[in-house]
Design a protein around this motif. Sequence first.
Motif, PDB file in Angstrom:
ATOM      1  N   PRO A   1       0.805  -1.225   0.000  1.00  0.00           N
ATOM      2  CA  PRO A   1       0.000   0.000   0.000  1.00  0.00           C
ATOM      3  C   PRO A   1       0.839   1.277   0.000  1.00  0.00           C
ATOM      4  O   PRO A   1       0.403   2.313  -0.501  1.00  0.00           O
ATOM      5  CB  PRO A   1      -0.824  -0.105   1.285  1.00  0.00           C
ATOM      6  N   ALA A   2       2.057   1.212   0.519  1.00  0.00           N
ATOM      7  CA  ALA A   2       2.927   2.390   0.543  1.00  0.00           C
ATOM      8  C   ALA A   2       3.360   2.803  -0.859  1.00  0.00           C
ATOM      9  O   ALA A   2       3.885   3.897  -1.052  1.00  0.00           O
ATOM     10  CB  ALA A   2       4.148   2.124   1.417  1.00  0.00           C
ATOM     11  N   ALA A   3       3.126   1.947  -1.854  1.00  0.00           N
ATOM     12  CA  ALA A   3       3.491   2.286  -3.234  1.00  0.00           C
ATOM     13  C   ALA A   3       2.741   3.527  -3.719  1.00  0.00           C
ATOM     14  O   ALA A   3       3.204   4.210  -4.633  1.00  0.00           O
ATOM     15  CB  ALA A   3       3.217   1.104  -4.161  1.00  0.00           C
ATOM     16  N   LEU A   4       1.601   3.825  -3.110  1.00  0.00           N
ATOM     17  CA  LEU A   4       0.859   5.039  -3.473  1.00  0.00           C
ATOM     18  C   LEU A   4       1.714   6.287  -3.269  1.00  0.00           C
ATOM     19  O   LEU A   4       1.545   7.278  -3.975  1.00  0.00           O
ATOM     20  CB  LEU A   4      -0.419   5.163  -2.649  1.00  0.00           C
ATOM     21  N   ASP A   5       2.626   6.222  -2.301  1.00  0.00           N
ATOM     22  CA  ASP A   5       3.475   7.379  -2.016  1.00  0.00           C
ATOM     23  C   ASP A   5       4.369   7.734  -3.199  1.00  0.00           C
ATOM     24  O   ASP A   5       4.826   8.866  -3.315  1.00  0.00           O
ATOM     25  CB  ASP A   5       4.346   7.120  -0.778  1.00  0.00           C
ATOM     26  N   GLY A   6       4.596   6.774  -4.102  1.00  0.00           N
ATOM     27  CA  GLY A   6       5.426   7.022  -5.267  1.00  0.00           C
ATOM     28  C   GLY A   6       4.689   7.677  -6.427  1.00  0.00           C
ATOM     29  O   GLY A   6       5.300   8.031  -7.433  1.00  0.00           O
ATOM     30  N   LEU A   7       3.370   7.823  -6.292  1.00  0.00           N
ATOM     31  CA  LEU A   7       2.589   8.469  -7.350  1.00  0.00           C
ATOM     32  C   LEU A   7       2.657   9.989  -7.211  1.00  0.00           C
ATOM     33  O   LEU A   7       3.163  10.520  -6.226  1.00  0.00           O
ATOM     34  CB  LEU A   7       1.141   7.984  -7.292  1.00  0.00           C
ATOM     35  N   LEU A   8       2.129  10.668  -8.193  1.00  0.00           N
ATOM     36  CA  LEU A   8       2.177  12.129  -8.229  1.00  0.00           C
ATOM     37  C   LEU A   8       1.121  12.769  -7.331  1.00  0.00           C
ATOM     38  O   LEU A   8       0.004  12.254  -7.203  1.00  0.00           O
ATOM     39  CB  LEU A   8       1.945  12.614  -9.657  1.00  0.00           C
ATOM     40  N   SER A   9       1.462  13.913  -6.767  1.00  0.00           N
ATOM     41  CA  SER A   9       0.476  14.751  -6.086  1.00  0.00           C
ATOM     42  C   SER A   9      -0.340  15.464  -7.162  1.00  0.00           C
ATOM     43  O   SER A   9      -0.009  15.415  -8.351  1.00  0.00           O
ATOM     44  CB  SER A   9       1.197  15.788  -5.221  1.00  0.00           C
ATOM     45  N   ALA A  10      -1.381  16.174  -6.751  1.00  0.00           N
ATOM     46  CA  ALA A  10      -2.182  16.943  -7.705  1.00  0.00           C
ATOM     47  C   ALA A  10      -1.303  17.964  -8.428  1.00  0.00           C
ATOM     48  O   ALA A  10      -1.407  18.131  -9.647  1.00  0.00           O
ATOM     49  CB  ALA A  10      -3.345  17.629  -6.996  1.00  0.00           C
ATOM     50  N   ASP A  11      -0.400  18.636  -7.717  1.00  0.00           N
ATOM     51  CA  ASP A  11       0.481  19.623  -8.349  1.00  0.00           C
ATOM     52  C   ASP A  11       1.443  18.962  -9.326  1.00  0.00           C
ATOM     53  O   ASP A  11       1.693  19.482 -10.414  1.00  0.00           O
ATOM     54  CB  ASP A  11       1.252  20.418  -7.292  1.00  0.00           C
ATOM     55  N   GLY A  12       1.983  17.799  -8.957  1.00  0.00           N
ATOM     56  CA  GLY A  12       2.885  17.085  -9.851  1.00  0.00           C
ATOM     57  C   GLY A  12       2.177  16.628 -11.113  1.00  0.00           C
ATOM     58  O   GLY A  12       2.720  16.729 -12.221  1.00  0.00           O
ATOM     59  N   TYR A  13       0.955  16.146 -10.952  1.00  0.00           N
ATOM     60  CA  TYR A  13       0.188  15.700 -12.119  1.00  0.00           C
ATOM     61  C   TYR A  13      -0.195  16.883 -13.008  1.00  0.00           C
ATOM     62  O   TYR A  13      -0.197  16.785 -14.226  1.00  0.00           O
ATOM     63  CB  TYR A  13      -1.051  14.923 -11.661  1.00  0.00           C
ATOM     64  N   ARG A  14      -0.500  18.022 -12.398  1.00  0.00           N
ATOM     65  CA  ARG A  14      -0.819  19.230 -13.169  1.00  0.00           C
ATOM     66  C   ARG A  14       0.337  19.556 -14.111  1.00  0.00           C
ATOM     67  O   ARG A  14       0.140  19.925 -15.268  1.00  0.00           O
ATOM     68  CB  ARG A  14      -1.099  20.407 -12.239  1.00  0.00           C
ATOM     69  N   GLY A  15       1.572  19.376 -13.638  1.00  0.00           N
ATOM     70  CA  GLY A  15       2.733  19.599 -14.479  1.00  0.00           C
ATOM     71  C   GLY A  15       2.779  18.659 -15.665  1.00  0.00           C
ATOM     72  O   GLY A  15       3.157  19.058 -16.774  1.00  0.00           O
TER      73      GLY A  15
END
Length: 125
Positions: free
Chosen positions: A106-120
Amino acid sequence: MNLPADLKYAATHEWARLEDGLVVVGISDPAQDMLGDVVFAEVSVGAVVQAGDVAGNVESVKAASDVHAPVAGEIVAFNAAVGDDPGLLNSDPYGTWLFKVRPVDPAALDGLLSADGYRGVVDAA
């Protein structure tokens, strides 16, 4: 562009959140906007996937697109409401999940983008 800050995002345009030990996955608002009216969706329930693997696909009046698993694990559910009415992915992209994964970690989610990162990612496309 609507990008809820409480979700994680994959560069392949899926959103994810941890809920009751499962990773709930849908397609982002920018993804549904690029696709146009979604008319079909399918996911490989029971498949064991690695992060980034194709988990299913969605088809619209404009295009077909693969949907990717944001984390490694087993796909344990497909949203039957989407099977009956794929347009839900357009009308409510963050209220309509597509599939659920029992994650290896479940900690693998931490490797995904935040909303700001995805906006980029979206702005660069």
